[in-house]
Motif scaffolding. Structure first.
Motif, PDB file in Angstrom:
ATOM      1  N   ALA A 113     -25.591  26.907 -32.901  1.00 44.69           N
ATOM      2  CA  ALA A 113     -26.080  28.040 -33.722  1.00 44.69           C
ATOM      3  C   ALA A 113     -25.228  29.127 -34.308  1.00 44.69           C
ATOM      4  CB  ALA A 113     -26.992  28.740 -32.635  1.00 44.69           C
ATOM      5  N   ASN A 114     -23.985  28.480 -34.425  1.00 48.93           N
ATOM      6  CA  ASN A 114     -23.008  29.311 -35.228  1.00 48.93           C
ATOM      7  C   ASN A 114     -22.578  30.619 -34.578  1.00 48.93           C
ATOM      8  OD1 ASN A 114     -23.101  27.615 -37.914  1.00 48.93           O
ATOM      9  ND2 ASN A 114     -25.337  28.374 -37.942  1.00 48.93           N
ATOM     10  N   THR A 115     -22.600  30.825 -33.215  1.00 51.58           N
ATOM     11  CA  THR A 115     -22.081  31.860 -32.518  1.00 51.58           C
ATOM     12  C   THR A 115     -20.728  31.882 -32.701  1.00 51.58           C
ATOM     13  OG1 THR A 115     -23.911  31.519 -30.605  1.00 51.58           O
ATOM     14  CG2 THR A 115     -21.960  32.613 -29.987  1.00 51.58           C
ATOM     15  N   ILE A 116     -20.403  33.131 -32.648  1.00 45.35           N
ATOM     16  CA  ILE A 116     -18.780  33.468 -33.146  1.00 45.35           C
ATOM     17  C   ILE A 116     -17.955  33.486 -31.666  1.00 45.35           C
ATOM     18  CG2 ILE A 116     -17.179  35.154 -34.019  1.00 45.35           C
ATOM     19  CD1 ILE A 116     -19.154  36.188 -35.774  1.00 45.35           C
ATOM     20  N   GLY A 117     -17.200  32.253 -31.332  1.00 42.52           N
ATOM     21  CA  GLY A 117     -16.723  32.401 -30.277  1.00 42.52           C
ATOM     22  C   GLY A 117     -15.340  32.880 -30.005  1.00 42.52           C
ATOM     23  N   ILE A 118     -14.886  33.698 -29.246  1.00 40.30           N
ATOM     24  CA  ILE A 118     -13.534  34.088 -29.092  1.00 40.30           C
ATOM     25  C   ILE A 118     -13.178  33.887 -27.665  1.00 40.30           C
ATOM     26  CG2 ILE A 118     -13.841  35.798 -30.881  1.00 40.30           C
ATOM     27  CD1 ILE A 118     -14.392  38.243 -28.628  1.00 40.30           C
ATOM     28  N   ASP A 119     -11.631  33.855 -27.599  1.00 43.43           N
ATOM     29  CA  ASP A 119     -11.226  33.670 -26.360  1.00 43.43           C
ATOM     30  C   ASP A 119     -10.387  35.175 -25.957  1.00 43.43           C
ATOM     31  OD1 ASP A 119      -9.204  33.056 -24.304  1.00 43.43           O
ATOM     32  OD2 ASP A 119      -8.150  31.542 -25.221  1.00 43.43           O
ATOM     33  N   ARG A 120     -10.985  35.367 -25.066  1.00 46.23           N
ATOM     34  CA  ARG A 120     -10.722  37.117 -24.755  1.00 46.23           C
ATOM     35  C   ARG A 120      -9.232  37.047 -23.933  1.00 46.23           C
ATOM     36  NH1 ARG A 120     -15.829  39.729 -22.068  1.00 46.23           N
ATOM     37  NH2 ARG A 120     -15.410  37.956 -20.459  1.00 46.23           N
ATOM     38  N   SER A 121      -8.679  35.800 -23.598  1.00 48.06           N
ATOM     39  CA  SER A 121      -7.295  35.735 -23.051  1.00 48.06           C
ATOM     40  C   SER A 121      -6.278  35.933 -24.103  1.00 48.06           C
ATOM     41  CB  SER A 121      -7.070  34.599 -21.873  1.00 48.06           C
ATOM     42  OG  SER A 121      -7.081  33.506 -22.974  1.00 48.06           O
ATOM     43  N   ASN A 122      -6.521  35.761 -25.248  1.00 46.77           N
ATOM     44  CA  ASN A 122      -5.598  35.775 -26.504  1.00 46.77           C
ATOM     45  C   ASN A 122      -6.079  36.689 -27.428  1.00 46.77           C
ATOM     46  OD1 ASN A 122      -4.056  35.146 -28.777  1.00 46.77           O
ATOM     47  ND2 ASN A 122      -3.588  33.042 -28.002  1.00 46.77           N
ATOM     48  N   ARG A 123      -5.569  37.921 -27.288  1.00 44.99           N
ATOM     49  CA  ARG A 123      -6.099  39.049 -28.266  1.00 44.99           C
ATOM     50  C   ARG A 123      -5.959  38.789 -29.725  1.00 44.99           C
ATOM     51  NH1 ARG A 123      -5.384  45.356 -26.945  1.00 44.99           N
ATOM     52  NH2 ARG A 123      -6.907  46.086 -28.668  1.00 44.99           N
ATOM     53  N   THR A 124      -4.570  38.170 -30.083  1.00 47.02           N
ATOM     54  CA  THR A 124      -4.480  37.975 -31.327  1.00 47.02           C
ATOM     55  C   THR A 124      -5.418  36.992 -31.949  1.00 47.02           C
ATOM     56  OG1 THR A 124      -2.008  38.526 -30.989  1.00 47.02           O
ATOM     57  CG2 THR A 124      -2.504  37.329 -33.065  1.00 47.02           C
ATOM     58  N   GLN A 125      -5.641  35.666 -31.359  1.00 49.96           N
ATOM     59  CA  GLN A 125      -6.361  34.715 -31.838  1.00 49.96           C
ATOM     60  C   GLN A 125      -7.729  35.019 -32.013  1.00 49.96           C
ATOM     61  OE1 GLN A 125      -7.356  31.269 -29.374  1.00 49.96           O
ATOM     62  NE2 GLN A 125      -5.954  29.971 -30.779  1.00 49.96           N
ATOM     63  N   ALA A 126      -8.197  35.708 -30.771  1.00 48.76           N
ATOM     64  CA  ALA A 126      -9.595  36.327 -30.732  1.00 48.76           C
ATOM     65  C   ALA A 126      -9.884  37.283 -32.044  1.00 48.76           C
ATOM     66  CB  ALA A 126      -9.819  37.294 -29.580  1.00 48.76           C
ATOM     67  N   ASN A 127      -8.876  38.192 -32.496  1.00 47.87           N
ATOM     68  CA  ASN A 127      -9.089  38.909 -33.531  1.00 47.87           C
ATOM     69  C   ASN A 127      -9.201  38.143 -34.818  1.00 47.87           C
ATOM     70  OD1 ASN A 127      -9.370  41.294 -32.287  1.00 47.87           O
ATOM     71  ND2 ASN A 127      -7.212  41.703 -32.336  1.00 47.87           N
ATOM     72  N   ARG A 128      -8.216  37.085 -34.727  1.00 47.21           N
ATOM     73  CA  ARG A 128      -8.230  36.392 -36.212  1.00 47.21           C
ATOM     74  C   ARG A 128      -9.559  35.493 -36.195  1.00 47.21           C
ATOM     75  NH1 ARG A 128      -4.107  33.625 -34.860  1.00 47.21           N
ATOM     76  NH2 ARG A 128      -4.991  31.581 -34.309  1.00 47.21           N
ATOM     77  N   ARG A 129      -9.989  34.940 -34.921  1.00 51.66           N
ATOM     78  CA  ARG A 129     -11.339  33.969 -35.155  1.00 51.66           C
ATOM     79  C   ARG A 129     -12.326  34.843 -35.624  1.00 51.66           C
ATOM     80  NH1 ARG A 129     -11.271  29.107 -33.195  1.00 51.66           N
ATOM     81  NH2 ARG A 129     -13.496  29.116 -32.696  1.00 51.66           N
ATOM     82  N   LEU A 130     -12.372  36.145 -34.935  1.00 46.09           N
ATOM     83  CA  LEU A 130     -13.777  37.146 -35.120  1.00 46.09           C
ATOM     84  C   LEU A 130     -13.655  37.336 -36.650  1.00 46.09           C
ATOM     85  CD1 LEU A 130     -15.647  38.994 -33.815  1.00 46.09           C
ATOM     86  CD2 LEU A 130     -13.973  40.767 -33.786  1.00 46.09           C
ATOM     87  N   MET A 131     -12.544  37.452 -37.555  1.00 47.63           N
ATOM     88  CA  MET A 131     -12.595  37.954 -38.723  1.00 47.63           C
ATOM     89  C   MET A 131     -13.050  36.469 -39.589  1.00 47.63           C
ATOM     90  SD  MET A 131     -11.891  41.104 -38.921  1.00 47.63           S
ATOM     91  CE  MET A 131     -11.612  42.220 -37.468  1.00 47.63           C
TER      92      MET A 131
END
Length: 244
Positions: A113-131
């Motif tokens: 269902a297209n949920t935006i999934g982020i890895d909270r243990s990797n802040r840099t990657q999480a911010n990139r995936r969020l955007m």
């Protein structure tokens, strides 16, 4: 009766979730199809909460929901809002931790269902995936729901409001819609039992994405949300969990 009603709720949830997941598979081939199936699943559970458990809700500020897709910036106290928001707001996707995708049926459905999934243990990657994922969801016409404190917190507790939502709002030119609620007073975090009563949801006027730096935009949301939390708190059976 409380326990019997809760058991009925859980029984129906267990029975309907696998078939709904099967429906999501072909629906995912259609734009937004999986999201509509997921919404139907959530609405069944909201109906059960209202009519079997006796957990209802009221909304203040529906008139503040804008016509164009925006970012819902909400307090997060329980699993209730992830269901009821499907009934309150236009079709939207959540920002959630990627670990949820591993849960059988439910997590698989979230991913489809297209949920935006982020890895909270990797802040840099999480911010990139969020955007990256957030921009894709905007282009697809979705609203986006974010819980700026990052996790569920008991009534009365206040976490650090992270800036990802405000940065997303400015990058995507989407206003933030602040939301306060007291769901944790009726459905405590990690509780098997849900308790009857009336949850209050308050929707504020949109905060313009261009009304300042990300820190200023999020500060406006935080100030409004926390003021409303003080006003609507103390109405449920677990209000005593509020921090002093």
């Amino acid at each position: 009766m409380l326990y019997i009603r809760n058991l009925i709720y859980w029984l129906v949830l267990v029975l309907i979730t696998p078939p709904m997941f099967i429906l999501i598979l072909p629906a995912a081939l259609i734009p937004k199809g999986a999201n509509y199936v997921g919404r139907a699943w959530a609405l069944v559970l909201v109906w059960l909460l209202k009519n079997i458990v006796g957990l209802t809700y009221r909304v203040e500020g529906r008139e503040n929901i804008p016509a164009r897709p925006s970012i819902i910036c909400s307090k997060h106290q329980s699993g209730w809002e992830t269901l009821a928001f499907q009934e309150i707001f236009p079709l939207h996707v959540f920002v959630a931790k990627r670990e949820l995708f591993k849960i059988p049926f439910f997590g698989w459905g979230l991913k489809l269902a297209n949920t935006i999934g982020i890895d909270r243990s990797n802040r840099t990657q999480a911010n990139r995936r969020l955007m990256e994922q957030g921009l894709a969801r905007k282009k697809e016409g979705f609203w986006i729901t974010i819980f700026p404190e990052g996790t569920r917190l008991p009534p009365g507790q206040r976490g650090k409001y992270k800036l990802g939502g405000a940065r997303m709002a400015q990058m995507f030119e989407m206003d933030l819609v602040p939301v306060a609620l007291n769901s944790g007073e009726f459905w405590p975090k990690n509780s098997f039992w849900k308790y009857p009563g009336e949850i209050t949801v308050v929707i504020g006027k949109p905060v313009a994405y261009n009304s300042g730096a990300p820190e200023e935009v999020m500060a406006q949301c935080e100030s409004w949300i926390e003021a409303q939390q003080q006003r609507i708190g103390g109405r449920g059976p677990f209000a005593a969990l509020k921090a002093v």
